[in-house]
Design an enzyme around this catalytic site. Structure first.
Site, short mmCIF file in Angstrom:
data_model
loop_
_atom_site.label_atom_id
_atom_site.label_comp_id
_atom_site.label_asym_id
_atom_site.label_seq_id
_atom_site.Cartn_x
_atom_site.Cartn_y
_atom_site.Cartn_z
N SER A 154 0.85 -1.18 0.00
CA SER A 154 0.00 0.00 0.00
C SER A 154 0.89 1.22 0.00
O SER A 154 2.09 1.14 0.29
CB SER A 154 -0.87 -0.01 1.26
OG SER A 154 -1.52 1.22 1.48
N TYR A 187 -2.38 -1.27 10.21
CA TYR A 187 -2.33 -1.42 8.76
C TYR A 187 -1.00 -0.91 8.21
O TYR A 187 -0.35 -1.58 7.40
CB TYR A 187 -3.50 -0.65 8.13
CG TYR A 187 -3.64 -0.82 6.64
CD1 TYR A 187 -4.26 -1.94 6.11
CD2 TYR A 187 -3.18 0.17 5.76
CE1 TYR A 187 -4.41 -2.10 4.74
CE2 TYR A 187 -3.32 0.02 4.40
CZ TYR A 187 -3.94 -1.11 3.89
OH TYR A 187 -4.08 -1.25 2.52
#
Length: 279
Positions: free
Chosen positions: A158, A171
């Protein structure tokens, strides 16, 4: 002739979102697909967005078959190594091997500063986003080495695997760790001509992002923020004037990494981020 004719791709998190898009795009280019998903709710995530279902996987299967692709699917949790290994073994039996791996399964939990993140949220995110990726790679590596044909492993990271992201500690930590795993695997597997890379999307127009809970992360004062309200705020995070990219945009980049066009590309962090990381 497709760019992946004769190849077999193993995709985790394939029931919907980016995973479904990857399955369809690779099938369009001739790959056979082994699709894995838990197809069940994950309690820590349910307060943000619903989990994938058996119906979602059925839709992935139908869409792959529309393009004439062959596909087998299995329900398994990437946190369970033995379950993942069984899916890999069955897929190798069905199709004769695995050439491409998309370690795509992941969850998104957010909203609390680091010191307020619960133990359960931290464990779920790291167990799925990091340990699940390791399990995927651990399960496929022996079969890929034994086949002696090389291959391509693509780990979904990401932009949060490159930049810090406030109020998204689990995350962000998991996606940074995936990069370290990728670089290690790239070195370990290079003698076997197995390439390993990460892909780093900005926000993608899937259920993980397009939901009220995520919108409230950017619009905390709105009781029920809408997509229309969120889009301008998301646009400010990217250099290009768009709020998010489509799953197809990530699949096209993954296709490049999976194909022989990227035969000497390994150990790389491929950003598909509309310039998010340079802002």
């Amino acid at each position: 002739m497709g760019r992946l004719d004769g190849k077999v791709a193993f995709i985790t998190g394939a029931a919907r979102g980016q995973g479904r898009s990857h399955a369809i795009r690779l099938a369009q280019e001739g790959a056979d697909i082994i699709a894995l998903d838990v197809c069940a709710p994950i309690p820590s995530v349910e307060r943000f967005y619903p989990g994938a279902s058996d119906d979602d996987m059925a839709e992935t299967i139908d869409k792959v078959k529309q393009f004439g692709g062959r596909i087998v699917s299995a329900t398994a949790d990437v946190r369970d190594f033995d379950a993942v290994a069984r899916v890999v073994a069955d897929g190798v039996t069905d199709f004769g091997g695995i050439d491409i791996v998309s370690a795509n399964a992941g969850i998104f939990v957010f909203g609390d500063p680091s010191h307020l993140v619960s133990e359960n949220d931290w464990d779920d995110v790291l167990d799925i986003n990091l340990k699940g990726v390791w399990h995927t790679c651990k399960a496929v590596t022996p079969a890929m080495i034994d086949a002696g044909k090389g291959g391509s492993i693509i780990l979904t990271s990401s932009t949060a695997g490159i930049k810090g992201t406030p109020n998204v500690a689990p995350y962000t930590a998991s996606k940074h760790a995936v990069v370290g795993l990728m670089k290690t695997l790239a070195l370990e597997l290079a003698p076997h001509s197995i390439r390993v890379n990460t892909i780093h999307p900005t926000g993608v127009a899937t259920d993980m992002i397009l939901n009220e809970a995520t919108f409230k992360l950017f619009l905390p004062d709105e009781e029920h923020p809408t997509t229309e309200q969120a889009a301008p705020v998301f646009t400010t995070t990217n250099a290009l004037p768009i709020p998010w990219v489509e799953a197809d945009d990530i699949s096209n980049a993954l296709l490049f990494l999976a194909s022989d066009e990227a035969r000497y590309v390994t150990g790389n962090e491929l950003k598909v981020d509309a310039g998010y990381c340079i802002k």
